[in-house]
Design a protein around this motif. Structure first.
Motif, PDB file in Angstrom:
ATOM      1  N   ASN A  68       0.818  -1.217   0.000  1.00 59.74           N
ATOM      2  CA  ASN A  68       0.000   0.000   0.000  1.00 59.74           C
ATOM      3  C   ASN A  68       0.853   1.269   0.000  1.00 59.74           C
ATOM      4  O   ASN A  68       0.363   2.362   0.274  1.00 59.74           O
ATOM      5  CB  ASN A  68      -0.940  -0.017   1.212  1.00 59.74           C
ATOM      6  CG  ASN A  68      -2.081  -0.991   1.004  1.00 59.74           C
ATOM      7  OD1 ASN A  68      -2.243  -1.518  -0.098  1.00 59.74           O
ATOM      8  ND2 ASN A  68      -2.863  -1.236   2.032  1.00 59.74           N
ATOM      9  N   ASN A 103      -5.969  -4.915   2.754  1.00 56.67           N
ATOM     10  CA  ASN A 103      -6.905  -4.037   3.468  1.00 56.67           C
ATOM     11  C   ASN A 103      -7.850  -3.311   2.515  1.00 56.67           C
ATOM     12  O   ASN A 103      -8.359  -3.919   1.578  1.00 56.67           O
ATOM     13  CB  ASN A 103      -6.120  -3.096   4.389  1.00 56.67           C
ATOM     14  CG  ASN A 103      -5.363  -3.905   5.447  1.00 56.67           C
ATOM     15  OD1 ASN A 103      -5.860  -4.940   5.889  1.00 56.67           O
ATOM     16  ND2 ASN A 103      -4.184  -3.472   5.818  1.00 56.67           N
ATOM     17  N   HIS A 143       0.429   5.853   2.368  1.00 55.48           N
ATOM     18  CA  HIS A 143      -0.334   5.080   1.388  1.00 55.48           C
ATOM     19  C   HIS A 143      -0.414   5.788   0.037  1.00 55.48           C
ATOM     20  O   HIS A 143      -0.424   7.017  -0.013  1.00 55.48           O
ATOM     21  CB  HIS A 143      -1.770   4.864   1.879  1.00 55.48           C
ATOM     22  CG  HIS A 143      -1.854   3.994   3.094  1.00 55.48           C
ATOM     23  ND1 HIS A 143      -2.669   4.305   4.156  1.00 55.48           N
ATOM     24  CD2 HIS A 143      -1.233   2.842   3.406  1.00 55.48           C
ATOM     25  CE1 HIS A 143      -2.545   3.360   5.081  1.00 55.48           C
ATOM     26  NE2 HIS A 143      -1.679   2.464   4.644  1.00 55.48           N
ATOM     27  N   LYS A 196      12.008  -6.499   5.748  1.00 56.70           N
ATOM     28  CA  LYS A 196      12.465  -5.943   4.471  1.00 56.70           C
ATOM     29  C   LYS A 196      13.911  -6.319   4.184  1.00 56.70           C
ATOM     30  O   LYS A 196      14.270  -6.575   3.034  1.00 56.70           O
ATOM     31  CB  LYS A 196      12.229  -4.426   4.445  1.00 56.70           C
ATOM     32  CG  LYS A 196      10.723  -4.121   4.433  1.00 56.70           C
ATOM     33  CD  LYS A 196      10.360  -2.698   4.145  1.00 56.70           C
ATOM     34  CE  LYS A 196       8.818  -2.574   4.139  1.00 56.70           C
ATOM     35  NZ  LYS A 196       8.340  -1.287   3.639  1.00 56.70           N
TER      36      LYS A 196
HETATM   37  O1  C5P Z   1      -0.800   0.153   5.646  1.00 55.29           O
HETATM   38  P1  C5P Z   1      -1.287  -1.237   5.370  1.00 55.29           P
HETATM   39  O2  C5P Z   1      -1.059  -2.172   6.549  1.00 55.29           O
HETATM   40  O3  C5P Z   1      -2.690  -1.308   4.887  1.00 55.29           O
HETATM   41  O4  C5P Z   1      -0.358  -1.772   4.198  1.00 55.29           O
HETATM   42  C1  C5P Z   1      -0.334  -3.122   3.807  1.00 55.29           C
HETATM   43  C2  C5P Z   1       1.097  -3.624   3.762  1.00 55.29           C
HETATM   44  O5  C5P Z   1       1.870  -2.902   2.781  1.00 55.29           O
HETATM   45  C3  C5P Z   1       1.851  -3.416   5.069  1.00 55.29           C
HETATM   46  O6  C5P Z   1       1.614  -4.503   5.940  1.00 55.29           O
HETATM   47  C4  C5P Z   1       3.295  -3.345   4.632  1.00 55.29           C
HETATM   48  O7  C5P Z   1       3.811  -4.652   4.506  1.00 55.29           O
HETATM   49  C5  C5P Z   1       3.200  -2.714   3.243  1.00 55.29           C
HETATM   50  N1  C5P Z   1       3.477  -1.263   3.269  1.00 55.29           N
HETATM   51  C6  C5P Z   1       4.785  -0.824   3.097  1.00 55.29           C
HETATM   52  N2  C5P Z   1       5.082   0.520   3.092  1.00 55.29           N
HETATM   53  C7  C5P Z   1       4.098   1.440   3.242  1.00 55.29           C
HETATM   54  C8  C5P Z   1       2.755   1.028   3.425  1.00 55.29           C
HETATM   55  C9  C5P Z   1       2.485  -0.329   3.419  1.00 55.29           C
HETATM   56  O8  C5P Z   1       5.691  -1.664   2.970  1.00 55.29           O
HETATM   57  N3  C5P Z   1       4.408   2.741   3.204  1.00 55.29           N
END
Ligand code: C5P
Length: 320
Positions: free
Chosen positions: A102, A125, A268, A290
């Motif tokens: 995201n 999500n 996001h 990561k």
């Molecule tokens: O923010 P959210 O949990 O909905 O994002 C889904 C997944 O995307 C996160 O669990 C993470 O692994 C990854 N993510 C990311 N860097 C971001 C936002 C999300 O690596 N800035």
């Protein structure tokens, strides 16, 4: 090019420094909400990528879901409502799979067409595609949903079109050594009521609940392959998604999980919230995830840091 190598080196330094900060700052026994009591050994990570992948396969060969036959669920409505079709059949295989993080760095990526060419596309999500097709594509095969998205009113889980006619996997963490009974009676957020309602309203959606004990098997893998102590919270859904797909895909491409040169303080791609911890982690052991994902990556530096995805071979053709 020199610019990309310089970016890569800076990124790795940043991920390592987050890792070290966490290991020294969050050490009080009060900062262990899931009662993690890790007894495992420290393993070397200076091994070839395919050996590291073999270890992940050995530790977490598949991601289990609640079947309803567990003693904690066999007398509940859940048992009656779990779909007969598993989230993935044992022999369900895809060629190329895409995991779309995201991350804000997807903005302006122009990766949409490429993402849509994958045989399976995983999203997380409430991430929208509408209005963002150019950068993230429009195809969705499966969504991984955390228990806040399924239970909090603002996400309209039962009404939104985002959550119909695809595969769904919802998750909520249990304690490190919790039984399913304890978790059923006290989840972080009530995942069960919306599950039951969704199953009754949309019986054709292949919707499963993660067996939360898997989260800690994944966490153990992360800790045993990280030279310092990591956050004692579950891995992010990004790493869960990778472990879910590796048994079923010839190749997994993860988009902007490892941030490319488009790295942005925005959390996001679909809102304006500024929060660098979305990318580098505060709650999840995200920096450790990561760094390990980078160690598994088969893609060259241009693709990883300029185009914006890593590539990890699935388990089927892996010889261990
Ligand atoms: O923010 P959210 O949990 O909905 O994002 C889904 C997944 O995307 C996160 O669990 C993470 O692994 C990854 N993510 C990311 N860097 C971001 C936002 C999300 O690596 N800035």
């Amino acid at each position: 090019s020199k610019r990309i190598i310089a970016y890569k080196n800076r990124l790795i330094i940043r991920l390592r420094s987050v890792l070290h900060d966490e290991s020294s700052v969050f050490r009080s026994k009060y900062d262990n909400p899931y009662n993690v009591n890790y007894k495992g050994l420290q393993k070397s990570i200076n091994i070839p990528p395919h050996q590291l992948l073999c270890r992940l396969k050995e530790s977490v060969p598949r991601i289990n879901t609640i079947t309803g036959n567990e003693s904690a669920f066999k007398t509940t409505l859940i048992k009656k409502l779990v779909p007969h079709t598993p989230l993935f059949e044992e022999n369900e295989h895809y060629n190329n799979c895409a995991i779309v993080s995201n991350a804000g760095a997807l903005n302006g990526s122009n990766l949409g067409n490429f993402i849509d060419q994958h045989d399976l596309v995983l999203r997380f999500n409430h991430a929208p595609t509408q209005g963002f097709e150019k950068d993230v594509g429009s195809k969705t095969t499966i969504r991984i949903l955390n228990s806040q998205v399924v239970s909090k009113k603002e996400f309209k889980f039962l009404k939104s079109k985002l959550y119909s006619n695809i595969k769904l996997l919802a998750w909520d963490p249990c304690n490190y050594t919790s039984t399913l009974d304890k978790w059923r009676d006290k989840p972080d957020f009530d995942i069960f009521t919306p599950y039951i309602k969704h199953r009754m309203a949309k019986p054709n959606t292949n919707f499963h609940i993660l067996d939360p004990r898997v989260l800690w098997t994944l966490w153990d893998f992360l800790q045993s392959h990280t030279p310092v102590r990591i956050r004692r919270n579950p891995p992010s859904s990004g790493f869960l998604g990778l472990s879910l797909l590796l048994p079923h895909c010839r190749k997994v491409h993860m988009f902007e999980y490892i941030p490319s040169v488009r790295l942005t303080p925005r959390c996001h791609y679909f809102d304006n919230e500024v929060d660098t911890s979305c990318t580098f982690g505060v709650w999840h052991p995200l920096a450790a995830e990561k760094l390990i994902t980078l160690a598994l990556n088969e893609e060259n530096e241009y693709v990883t840091f300029e185009t914006g995805y890593v590539s990890i071979p699935g388990y089927k053709y892996l010889s261990c």
